[in-house]
Design an enzyme around this catalytic site. Sequence first.
Site, PDB file in Angstrom:
ATOM      1  N   GLU A 103       9.444  23.919  -2.969  1.00 24.94           N
ATOM      2  CA  GLU A 103      10.640  23.377  -3.606  1.00 24.94           C
ATOM      3  C   GLU A 103      10.303  22.348  -4.671  1.00 24.94           C
ATOM      4  O   GLU A 103       9.333  21.610  -4.554  1.00 24.94           O
ATOM      5  CB  GLU A 103      11.487  22.665  -2.564  1.00 24.94           C
ATOM      6  CG  GLU A 103      11.969  23.572  -1.495  1.00 24.94           C
ATOM      7  CD  GLU A 103      12.710  22.791  -0.429  1.00 24.94           C
ATOM      8  OE1 GLU A 103      13.210  23.414   0.493  1.00 24.94           O
ATOM      9  OE2 GLU A 103      12.773  21.560  -0.532  1.00 24.94           O
ATOM     10  N   CYS A 116      10.763  16.017  -8.780  1.00 22.58           N
ATOM     11  CA  CYS A 116      10.167  15.796  -7.463  1.00 22.58           C
ATOM     12  C   CYS A 116       9.383  17.060  -7.123  1.00 22.58           C
ATOM     13  O   CYS A 116       9.965  18.136  -6.970  1.00 22.58           O
ATOM     14  CB  CYS A 116      11.305  15.547  -6.487  1.00 22.58           C
ATOM     15  SG  CYS A 116      10.794  15.306  -4.800  1.00 22.58           S
ATOM     16  N   CYS A 123       3.857  21.321   5.639  1.00 24.37           N
ATOM     17  CA  CYS A 123       3.215  20.024   5.822  1.00 24.37           C
ATOM     18  C   CYS A 123       2.763  19.916   7.269  1.00 24.37           C
ATOM     19  O   CYS A 123       3.443  20.388   8.169  1.00 24.37           O
ATOM     20  CB  CYS A 123       4.198  18.893   5.499  1.00 24.37           C
ATOM     21  SG  CYS A 123       3.436  17.242   5.538  1.00 24.37           S
ATOM     22  N   CYS A 127       6.569  14.431  10.537  1.00 25.13           N
ATOM     23  CA  CYS A 127       7.420  13.246  10.662  1.00 25.13           C
ATOM     24  C   CYS A 127       8.751  13.707  11.273  1.00 25.13           C
ATOM     25  O   CYS A 127       9.276  14.767  10.922  1.00 25.13           O
ATOM     26  CB  CYS A 127       7.641  12.588   9.303  1.00 25.13           C
ATOM     27  SG  CYS A 127       6.094  12.002   8.562  1.00 25.13           S
ATOM     28  N   CYS A 130      11.906  14.901   9.112  1.00 25.52           N
ATOM     29  CA  CYS A 130      11.655  15.623   7.860  1.00 25.52           C
ATOM     30  C   CYS A 130      11.679  17.134   8.084  1.00 25.52           C
ATOM     31  O   CYS A 130      11.025  17.651   8.989  1.00 25.52           O
ATOM     32  CB  CYS A 130      10.302  15.195   7.295  1.00 25.52           C
ATOM     33  SG  CYS A 130       9.833  16.093   5.811  1.00 25.52           S
ATOM     34  N   GLY A 171       4.923  18.466   1.419  1.00 27.81           N
ATOM     35  CA  GLY A 171       3.490  18.263   1.565  1.00 27.81           C
ATOM     36  C   GLY A 171       3.029  16.829   1.403  1.00 27.81           C
ATOM     37  O   GLY A 171       3.792  15.957   0.991  1.00 27.81           O
ATOM     38  N   GLU A 172       1.767  16.627   1.736  1.00 28.28           N
ATOM     39  CA  GLU A 172       1.153  15.297   1.647  1.00 28.28           C
ATOM     40  C   GLU A 172       0.090  15.351   0.539  1.00 28.28           C
ATOM     41  O   GLU A 172      -0.995  15.911   0.735  1.00 28.28           O
ATOM     42  CB  GLU A 172       0.556  14.932   3.008  1.00 28.28           C
ATOM     43  CG  GLU A 172      -0.366  13.726   3.012  1.00 28.28           C
ATOM     44  CD  GLU A 172       0.220  12.477   2.364  1.00 28.28           C
ATOM     45  OE1 GLU A 172       1.352  12.073   2.714  1.00 28.28           O
ATOM     46  OE2 GLU A 172      -0.449  11.898   1.494  1.00 28.28           O
ATOM     47  N   SER A 203       3.311   9.793  -3.608  1.00 28.79           N
ATOM     48  CA  SER A 203       3.878   9.266  -2.371  1.00 28.79           C
ATOM     49  C   SER A 203       3.068   9.766  -1.186  1.00 28.79           C
ATOM     50  O   SER A 203       2.744  10.948  -1.092  1.00 28.79           O
ATOM     51  CB  SER A 203       5.333   9.735  -2.244  1.00 28.79           C
ATOM     52  OG  SER A 203       5.921   9.247  -1.050  1.00 28.79           O
ATOM     53  N   SER A 226       5.131   5.829   2.396  1.00 26.27           N
ATOM     54  CA  SER A 226       6.230   6.064   3.325  1.00 26.27           C
ATOM     55  C   SER A 226       5.966   5.246   4.580  1.00 26.27           C
ATOM     56  O   SER A 226       5.121   5.602   5.398  1.00 26.27           O
ATOM     57  CB  SER A 226       6.316   7.558   3.658  1.00 26.27           C
ATOM     58  OG  SER A 226       6.754   8.268   2.504  1.00 26.27           O
ATOM     59  N   ILE A 227       6.655   4.129   4.707  1.00 26.77           N
ATOM     60  CA  ILE A 227       6.437   3.211   5.837  1.00 26.77           C
ATOM     61  C   ILE A 227       7.370   3.587   6.998  1.00 26.77           C
ATOM     62  O   ILE A 227       6.931   3.864   8.107  1.00 26.77           O
ATOM     63  CB  ILE A 227       6.675   1.740   5.393  1.00 26.77           C
ATOM     64  CG1 ILE A 227       5.630   1.312   4.363  1.00 26.77           C
ATOM     65  CG2 ILE A 227       6.677   0.819   6.606  1.00 26.77           C
ATOM     66  CD1 ILE A 227       4.251   1.014   4.925  1.00 26.77           C
ATOM     67  N   HIS A 228       8.662   3.581   6.738  1.00 24.75           N
ATOM     68  CA  HIS A 228       9.706   4.062   7.663  1.00 24.75           C
ATOM     69  C   HIS A 228       9.845   3.318   8.977  1.00 24.75           C
ATOM     70  O   HIS A 228      10.847   3.490   9.682  1.00 24.75           O
ATOM     71  CB  HIS A 228       9.550   5.558   7.963  1.00 24.75           C
ATOM     72  CG  HIS A 228       9.521   6.428   6.750  1.00 24.75           C
ATOM     73  ND1 HIS A 228      10.279   6.181   5.625  1.00 24.75           N
ATOM     74  CD2 HIS A 228       8.798   7.545   6.472  1.00 24.75           C
ATOM     75  CE1 HIS A 228      10.038   7.105   4.717  1.00 24.75           C
ATOM     76  NE2 HIS A 228       9.139   7.935   5.198  1.00 24.75           N
ATOM     77  N   HIS A 298      18.980  11.960   4.453  1.00 24.85           N
ATOM     78  CA  HIS A 298      19.682  13.229   4.217  1.00 24.85           C
ATOM     79  C   HIS A 298      19.856  13.868   5.591  1.00 24.85           C
ATOM     80  O   HIS A 298      18.851  14.193   6.236  1.00 24.85           O
ATOM     81  CB  HIS A 298      18.803  14.162   3.375  1.00 24.85           C
ATOM     82  CG  HIS A 298      19.055  14.081   1.911  1.00 24.85           C
ATOM     83  ND1 HIS A 298      19.722  15.055   1.225  1.00 24.85           N
ATOM     84  CD2 HIS A 298      18.720  13.149   1.007  1.00 24.85           C
ATOM     85  CE1 HIS A 298      19.777  14.727  -0.056  1.00 24.85           C
ATOM     86  NE2 HIS A 298      19.173  13.577  -0.211  1.00 24.85           N
ATOM     87  N   CYS A 341      13.554  16.726   1.149  1.00 24.26           N
ATOM     88  CA  CYS A 341      12.290  17.399   1.427  1.00 24.26           C
ATOM     89  C   CYS A 341      12.414  18.595   2.378  1.00 24.26           C
ATOM     90  O   CYS A 341      12.734  18.439   3.544  1.00 24.26           O
ATOM     91  CB  CYS A 341      11.399  16.329   2.043  1.00 24.26           C
ATOM     92  SG  CYS A 341       9.682  16.711   2.053  1.00 24.26           S
TER      93      CYS A 341
HETATM   94  N1  SAH Z   1       4.010  13.224   2.485  1.00 23.27           N
HETATM   95  C1  SAH Z   1       4.401  12.309   1.433  1.00 23.27           C
HETATM   96  C2  SAH Z   1       5.117  13.027   0.341  1.00 23.27           C
HETATM   97  C3  SAH Z   1       6.398  13.692   0.748  1.00 23.27           C
HETATM   98  S1  SAH Z   1       7.581  12.575   0.263  1.00 23.27           S
HETATM   99  C4  SAH Z   1       5.218  11.189   2.023  1.00 23.27           C
HETATM  100  O1  SAH Z   1       5.665  11.319   3.153  1.00 23.27           O
HETATM  101  O2  SAH Z   1       5.383  10.160   1.373  1.00 23.27           O
HETATM  102  C5  SAH Z   1       8.879  12.927   1.089  1.00 23.27           C
HETATM  103  C6  SAH Z   1       9.768  11.721   1.032  1.00 23.27           C
HETATM  104  O3  SAH Z   1      11.037  12.194   1.426  1.00 23.27           O
HETATM  105  C7  SAH Z   1       9.286  10.676   2.030  1.00 23.27           C
HETATM  106  O4  SAH Z   1       9.472   9.352   1.596  1.00 23.27           O
HETATM  107  C8  SAH Z   1      10.139  11.052   3.200  1.00 23.27           C
HETATM  108  O5  SAH Z   1      10.257  10.013   4.077  1.00 23.27           O
HETATM  109  C9  SAH Z   1      11.433  11.438   2.545  1.00 23.27           C
HETATM  110  N2  SAH Z   1      12.268  12.269   3.426  1.00 23.27           N
HETATM  111  C10 SAH Z   1      11.893  13.260   4.242  1.00 23.27           C
HETATM  112  N3  SAH Z   1      12.939  13.742   4.926  1.00 23.27           N
HETATM  113  C11 SAH Z   1      14.004  13.023   4.526  1.00 23.27           C
HETATM  114  C12 SAH Z   1      15.388  13.045   4.858  1.00 23.27           C
HETATM  115  N4  SAH Z   1      15.856  13.890   5.760  1.00 23.27           N
HETATM  116  N5  SAH Z   1      16.188  12.165   4.238  1.00 23.27           N
HETATM  117  C13 SAH Z   1      15.711  11.301   3.311  1.00 23.27           C
HETATM  118  N6  SAH Z   1      14.437  11.248   2.950  1.00 23.27           N
HETATM  119  C14 SAH Z   1      13.579  12.089   3.555  1.00 23.27           C
END
Ligand code: SAH
Length: 366
Positions: A103, A116, A123, A127, A130, A171-172, A203, A226-228, A298, A341
């Site tokens: 995508e 993006c 991936c 997480c 995701c 992906g990462e 990212s 991505s800390i979260h 999302h 994502c």
């Molecule tokens: N693997 C890398 C690159 C992918 S980025 C990373 O994790 O940073 C994907 C971004 O979209 C991340 O910041 C992730 O936290 C965010 N993301 C994934 N699922 C999401 C969702 N359901 N709602 C909002 N953001 C989301």
Amino acid sequence: MNEALAKHTKTNLLDLTPAAAHAQLARFFERSDEPAYRANQVLRRLWQAPVATFGDISELPKRLRESLADEFALPRLEIAARQKSTDGTEKFLFRLRDNEAIETVAIPEGDRITLCISSQAGCALQCAFCATGAMGFTRNLTAGEIAGQVREMRLLDPPIPVTNIVFMGMGEPLMNWNAVDPTLTILNDPNGLGIGARHITVSTVGILPGIVALGERPEQFRLAISIHAPNDSLRQELMPINTKYPLAEVIDAAKVFDRRVTFEYVMLGGVNDAEEHAIQLAKLARDCRAFVNLIPLHPGGARGFTPTSPKRIRAFARELRAHGVEVAVRKSRGVDIAAACGQLRVERLGRRPPRRPKHDGDIQVA
Ligand code: SAH
């Protein structure tokens, strides 16, 4: 592959940095007794003013276009689906030669258009919130497939003039450094896509060797982490990679990164959005002078999680500011087209049980 076949494998010019592609083209034209400027003519048609096929390089004689096509490949990414949100966000599902789907999302904002892009098919990181994690990992993308997502925007009619890039699709990126490294060159090089390094953001969940490798590049590429979650126990639950690269080590890597980093923080209702989380997060952000982006969740694809209310997100942002942190609340874009994502692919192709990588070698870290 047997030797006869190998000889006929065409060199894919889109997998090469502009300098490497130029070198290949220069050799080819020298062998063909053509003037050296031909290599520049073709190079310009890879990324800057791209053509769909060699046959479209109208400034070259027809026989040269044909001999180029015999020698080199210029593969397209096939658009399998295209959706436009009411807010202008556009989402593309690309199908790759092996039928994998990735995508790409184009997000207009003022006079910028941010693309993006995806760096892997699926991936491996899983997480919890995701959609891409839920489909498992299939393979790394090549440089031509990653930068190709931007090239395809230029090939649309009318083209989408992308100004900024974020590696926030599937992906990462830092687990595919062998391809992301030359991709960054293609994106930034004036003979490639010519996008300023400060307009390109990688990212990552915090893959330490990759952060070091990115930091060693001389260009000012941006890093988002991505800390979260602001503590190890919660981060562990949300992001399994935290076992390998714990929060404290990720923060240390951010401290020594020579440019300012951004923290990405997806707001999960009742999970990571309490005042104590804001206080913990503020300390981490201050430690490495990070800028914090709060991302509304999302809901599609995020099983078992609910978004934090907009009011609570604003309060969380105030709490961070009160503790000396710069923060922005991201707008949720493309919610009506499931633009987070991995969501479009999940919608189209259905969920698959998460898969382990086929070979460890599929996943390379810097
Ligand atoms: N693997 C890398 C690159 C992918 S980025 C990373 O994790 O940073 C994907 C971004 O979209 C991340 O910041 C992730 O936290 C965010 N993301 C994934 N699922 C999401 C969702 N359901 N709602 C909002 N953001 C989301």
